[in-house]
Design a protein around this motif. Structure first.
Motif, PDB file in Angstrom:
ATOM      1  N   LEU A  68     -31.090 -47.609  11.775  1.00 25.75           N
ATOM      2  CA  LEU A  68     -30.211 -46.434  11.812  1.00 25.75           C
ATOM      3  C   LEU A  68     -30.446 -45.613  13.068  1.00 25.75           C
ATOM      4  CD1 LEU A  68     -30.044 -44.986   8.173  1.00 25.75           C
ATOM      5  CD2 LEU A  68     -28.168 -45.928   9.538  1.00 25.75           C
ATOM      6  N   LEU A  69     -31.715 -45.470  13.437  1.00 23.39           N
ATOM      7  CA  LEU A  69     -32.045 -44.725  14.641  1.00 23.39           C
ATOM      8  C   LEU A  69     -31.514 -45.419  15.884  1.00 23.39           C
ATOM      9  CD1 LEU A  69     -33.491 -42.328  15.931  1.00 23.39           C
ATOM     10  CD2 LEU A  69     -35.611 -43.671  15.903  1.00 23.39           C
ATOM     11  N   ARG A 110     -22.141 -51.689  12.723  1.00 26.76           N
ATOM     12  CA  ARG A 110     -23.599 -51.851  12.672  1.00 26.76           C
ATOM     13  C   ARG A 110     -24.232 -50.872  11.679  1.00 26.76           C
ATOM     14  NH1 ARG A 110     -26.536 -53.571  18.268  1.00 26.76           N
ATOM     15  NH2 ARG A 110     -25.481 -55.583  18.492  1.00 26.76           N
ATOM     16  N   VAL A 111     -23.796 -49.633  11.702  1.00 21.06           N
ATOM     17  CA  VAL A 111     -24.330 -48.651  10.754  1.00 21.06           C
ATOM     18  C   VAL A 111     -23.953 -49.042   9.326  1.00 21.06           C
ATOM     19  CG1 VAL A 111     -24.173 -46.244   9.984  1.00 21.06           C
ATOM     20  CG2 VAL A 111     -24.431 -46.762  12.422  1.00 21.06           C
ATOM     21  N   PHE A 112     -22.725 -49.492   9.131  1.00 23.13           N
ATOM     22  CA  PHE A 112     -22.293 -49.955   7.805  1.00 23.13           C
ATOM     23  C   PHE A 112     -23.184 -51.096   7.318  1.00 23.13           C
ATOM     24  CE2 PHE A 112     -19.835 -53.049   5.343  1.00 23.13           C
ATOM     25  CZ  PHE A 112     -19.427 -52.269   4.267  1.00 23.13           C
ATOM     26  N   GLU A 113     -23.482 -52.046   8.201  1.00 20.95           N
ATOM     27  CA  GLU A 113     -24.326 -53.177   7.824  1.00 20.95           C
ATOM     28  C   GLU A 113     -25.742 -52.721   7.480  1.00 20.95           C
ATOM     29  OE1 GLU A 113     -22.295 -56.837  10.382  1.00 20.95           O
ATOM     30  OE2 GLU A 113     -23.905 -55.644  11.268  1.00 20.95           O
ATOM     31  N   VAL A 114     -26.258 -51.774   8.263  1.00 15.75           N
ATOM     32  CA  VAL A 114     -27.607 -51.258   7.990  1.00 15.75           C
ATOM     33  C   VAL A 114     -27.674 -50.662   6.592  1.00 15.75           C
ATOM     34  CG1 VAL A 114     -29.267 -49.458   8.619  1.00 15.75           C
ATOM     35  CG2 VAL A 114     -28.224 -50.853  10.409  1.00 15.75           C
ATOM     36  N   LEU A 115     -26.644 -49.931   6.214  1.00 12.28           N
ATOM     37  CA  LEU A 115     -26.650 -49.223   4.939  1.00 12.28           C
ATOM     38  C   LEU A 115     -26.284 -50.104   3.749  1.00 12.28           C
ATOM     39  CD1 LEU A 115     -24.957 -45.888   6.055  1.00 12.28           C
ATOM     40  CD2 LEU A 115     -27.393 -46.270   5.613  1.00 12.28           C
ATOM     41  N   LEU A 116     -25.386 -51.078   3.954  1.00  9.50           N
ATOM     42  CA  LEU A 116     -24.817 -51.769   2.796  1.00  9.50           C
ATOM     43  C   LEU A 116     -24.890 -53.303   2.830  1.00  9.50           C
ATOM     44  CD1 LEU A 116     -21.602 -49.582   2.376  1.00  9.50           C
ATOM     45  CD2 LEU A 116     -23.712 -49.453   1.048  1.00  9.50           C
ATOM     46  N   VAL A 117     -25.287 -53.880   3.938  1.00 10.29           N
ATOM     47  CA  VAL A 117     -25.265 -55.346   4.033  1.00 10.29           C
ATOM     48  C   VAL A 117     -26.657 -55.945   4.170  1.00 10.29           C
ATOM     49  CG1 VAL A 117     -24.444 -57.340   5.355  1.00 10.29           C
ATOM     50  CG2 VAL A 117     -22.936 -55.369   5.003  1.00 10.29           C
ATOM     51  N   MET A 132     -35.202 -49.081  22.764  1.00 10.81           N
ATOM     52  CA  MET A 132     -33.972 -49.753  22.333  1.00 10.81           C
ATOM     53  C   MET A 132     -32.886 -48.738  22.005  1.00 10.81           C
ATOM     54  SD  MET A 132     -35.602 -52.810  20.005  1.00 10.81           S
ATOM     55  CE  MET A 132     -34.029 -53.462  19.435  1.00 10.81           C
ATOM     56  N   THR A 133     -33.271 -47.632  21.366  1.00 13.51           N
ATOM     57  CA  THR A 133     -32.315 -46.556  21.082  1.00 13.51           C
ATOM     58  C   THR A 133     -31.755 -45.977  22.374  1.00 13.51           C
ATOM     59  OG1 THR A 133     -33.465 -45.979  19.029  1.00 13.51           O
ATOM     60  CG2 THR A 133     -31.992 -44.319  19.949  1.00 13.51           C
ATOM     61  N   LEU A 134     -32.633 -45.740  23.341  1.00 12.52           N
ATOM     62  CA  LEU A 134     -32.191 -45.232  24.637  1.00 12.52           C
ATOM     63  C   LEU A 134     -31.259 -46.211  25.330  1.00 12.52           C
ATOM     64  CD1 LEU A 134     -35.511 -43.660  26.017  1.00 12.52           C
ATOM     65  CD2 LEU A 134     -33.442 -42.448  25.292  1.00 12.52           C
ATOM     66  N   SER A 135     -31.542 -47.504  25.188  1.00 13.11           N
ATOM     67  CA  SER A 135     -30.703 -48.527  25.817  1.00 13.11           C
ATOM     68  C   SER A 135     -29.296 -48.513  25.228  1.00 13.11           C
ATOM     69  CB  SER A 135     -31.340 -49.906  25.626  1.00 13.11           C
ATOM     70  OG  SER A 135     -30.495 -50.924  26.122  1.00 13.11           O
ATOM     71  N   TYR A 136     -29.197 -48.520  23.887  1.00  9.06           N
ATOM     72  CA  TYR A 136     -27.878 -48.481  23.249  1.00  9.06           C
ATOM     73  C   TYR A 136     -27.118 -47.203  23.617  1.00  9.06           C
ATOM     74  CZ  TYR A 136     -28.887 -52.473  20.187  1.00  9.06           C
ATOM     75  OH  TYR A 136     -29.159 -53.726  19.700  1.00  9.06           O
ATOM     76  N   THR A 137     -27.840 -46.087  23.613  1.00  2.00           N
ATOM     77  CA  THR A 137     -27.198 -44.799  23.862  1.00  2.00           C
ATOM     78  C   THR A 137     -26.713 -44.680  25.300  1.00  2.00           C
ATOM     79  OG1 THR A 137     -28.639 -43.783  22.193  1.00  2.00           O
ATOM     80  CG2 THR A 137     -27.477 -42.303  23.682  1.00  2.00           C
ATOM     81  N   THR A 138     -27.592 -44.990  26.253  1.00  8.60           N
ATOM     82  CA  THR A 138     -27.223 -44.853  27.666  1.00  8.60           C
ATOM     83  C   THR A 138     -26.169 -45.881  28.073  1.00  8.60           C
ATOM     84  OG1 THR A 138     -29.110 -46.247  28.322  1.00  8.60           O
ATOM     85  CG2 THR A 138     -29.436 -43.857  28.337  1.00  8.60           C
ATOM     86  N   SER A 139     -26.255 -47.090  27.526  1.00  9.59           N
ATOM     87  CA  SER A 139     -25.259 -48.106  27.894  1.00  9.59           C
ATOM     88  C   SER A 139     -23.878 -47.731  27.369  1.00  9.59           C
ATOM     89  CB  SER A 139     -25.677 -49.480  27.370  1.00  9.59           C
ATOM     90  OG  SER A 139     -25.708 -49.502  25.956  1.00  9.59           O
ATOM     91  N   THR A 140     -23.822 -47.173  26.163  1.00  6.46           N
ATOM     92  CA  THR A 140     -22.539 -46.729  25.613  1.00  6.46           C
ATOM     93  C   THR A 140     -21.949 -45.605  26.445  1.00  6.46           C
ATOM     94  OG1 THR A 140     -23.241 -47.335  23.372  1.00  6.46           O
ATOM     95  CG2 THR A 140     -21.409 -45.793  23.560  1.00  6.46           C
ATOM     96  N   ALA A 141     -22.781 -44.611  26.761  1.00 12.65           N
ATOM     97  CA  ALA A 141     -22.313 -43.475  27.571  1.00 12.65           C
ATOM     98  C   ALA A 141     -21.884 -43.929  28.960  1.00 12.65           C
ATOM     99  CB  ALA A 141     -23.419 -42.426  27.666  1.00 12.65           C
ATOM    100  N   THR A 142     -22.644 -44.840  29.561  1.00 11.94           N
ATOM    101  CA  THR A 142     -22.325 -45.295  30.915  1.00 11.94           C
ATOM    102  C   THR A 142     -21.065 -46.146  30.941  1.00 11.94           C
ATOM    103  OG1 THR A 142     -24.705 -45.304  31.419  1.00 11.94           O
ATOM    104  CG2 THR A 142     -23.251 -46.400  32.982  1.00 11.94           C
TER     105      THR A 142
END
Length: 270
Positions: A68-69, A110-117, A132-142
């Protein structure tokens, strides 16, 4: 030289942004290096590789909380961007909205899968969760920022956004389908790993990674920016390394029970 001269027909002209240029190089190199490390036994500490090649006496999170994080900040960035850029009164750039929509759907799934799958059997290393959180966050923003900078630029002569949309939808559907197969392997409370069967698992051990590659290739075709292509190339390298390590893990764990004809990522090839 031929490839370089052909790029303007497929990609937007790179923006005069030092940040985007630096992120294009850095993201690609770090992801590719991560894939190389996976093949050498230096794994990101989550799923079946938690504690492999390192001490288990490390700061850790329950897998569900860690996942989730990983995904929630990137999802929030995509959602806020979608609201900000999709303005019916002022009009909007179709390609930009398509890119942001794809990213939003990707992380929402992905969040749906984390919670329910997903079924969980372990932990994630906090030392790996943070980068890894920073990677997902910065890559999305960039990705979104690079796309925004290209709005006023001349469109590539070859328009790939509808091809990208098709690839993305095939990728996200296939990824979800194979995640469901993995989840259904275990009953509630079962922590034992099993050899997955069904779908493309009879051909490759990581079809969910194969379809994730299709997702990112789809986003690259939607975007047609140098950053998205660089990030996708790095992601392919990482997932190839991770799938190679995963196949090796299954061979060691299950021995003769594992079908040696099953490849890591690409049917019949790799």
């Amino acid at each position: 030289m031929v490839i370089i001269s052909f790029l303007p027909t497929l990609l937007f002209r790179p923006p005069s942004s030092l940040f985007v240029t630096a992120m294009s190089i850095l993201s690609c190199l770090l992801l590719a290096f991560g894939g190389y490390n996976e093949t050498k036994g230096k794994h990101n500490q989550y799923s079946k590789f938690f504690g492999v090649g390192t001490s288990k006496d490390q700061e850790k999170l329950a897998s569900r909380n860690g996942m989730l994080l990983l995904y929630t900040p990137a999802l929030l960035i995509a959602l806020v961007s979608l609201i900000a850029f999709y303005d019916r009164d002022q009009g909007h750039d179709l390609r930009l909205v398509m890119v942001i929509s794809a990213l939003t759907l990707h992380f929402l799934k992905r969040v749906f899968e984390v919670l329910l799958v997903h079924q969980y059997s372990g932990y994630m290393s906090l030392e790996d969760v943070v980068p890894m959180t920073l990677s997902y966050t910065t890559s999305t923003a960039t990705t979104i920022y690079a796309q925004y900078l290209s709005v006023s630029s001349l469109e590539p002569s070859v328009d790939l956004k509808y091809v990208g949309a098709m690839l993305f939808l095939v990728g996200i559907s296939g990824n979800f389908y194979h995640h469901c197969i993995l989840s259904n392997l275990r009953k509630k409370g079962d922590r034992e790993y099993k050899i997955p069967k069904g779908g493309l698992f009879d051909l490759v051990i990581c079809p969910h990674y194969l379809f994730e590659v299709l997702e990112f290739v789809g986003v690259s075709c939607l975007s047609q920016t140098m950053y998205s292509v660089s990030f996708t190339f790095g992601t392919i390298c990482y997932l190839a390394g991770r799938s190679y390590a995963t196949r090796k893990w299954y061979v060691l764990k299950f021995g003769g029970k594992f079908n040696k004809d099953v490849k890591a990522l690409i049917p019949y090839i790799f």
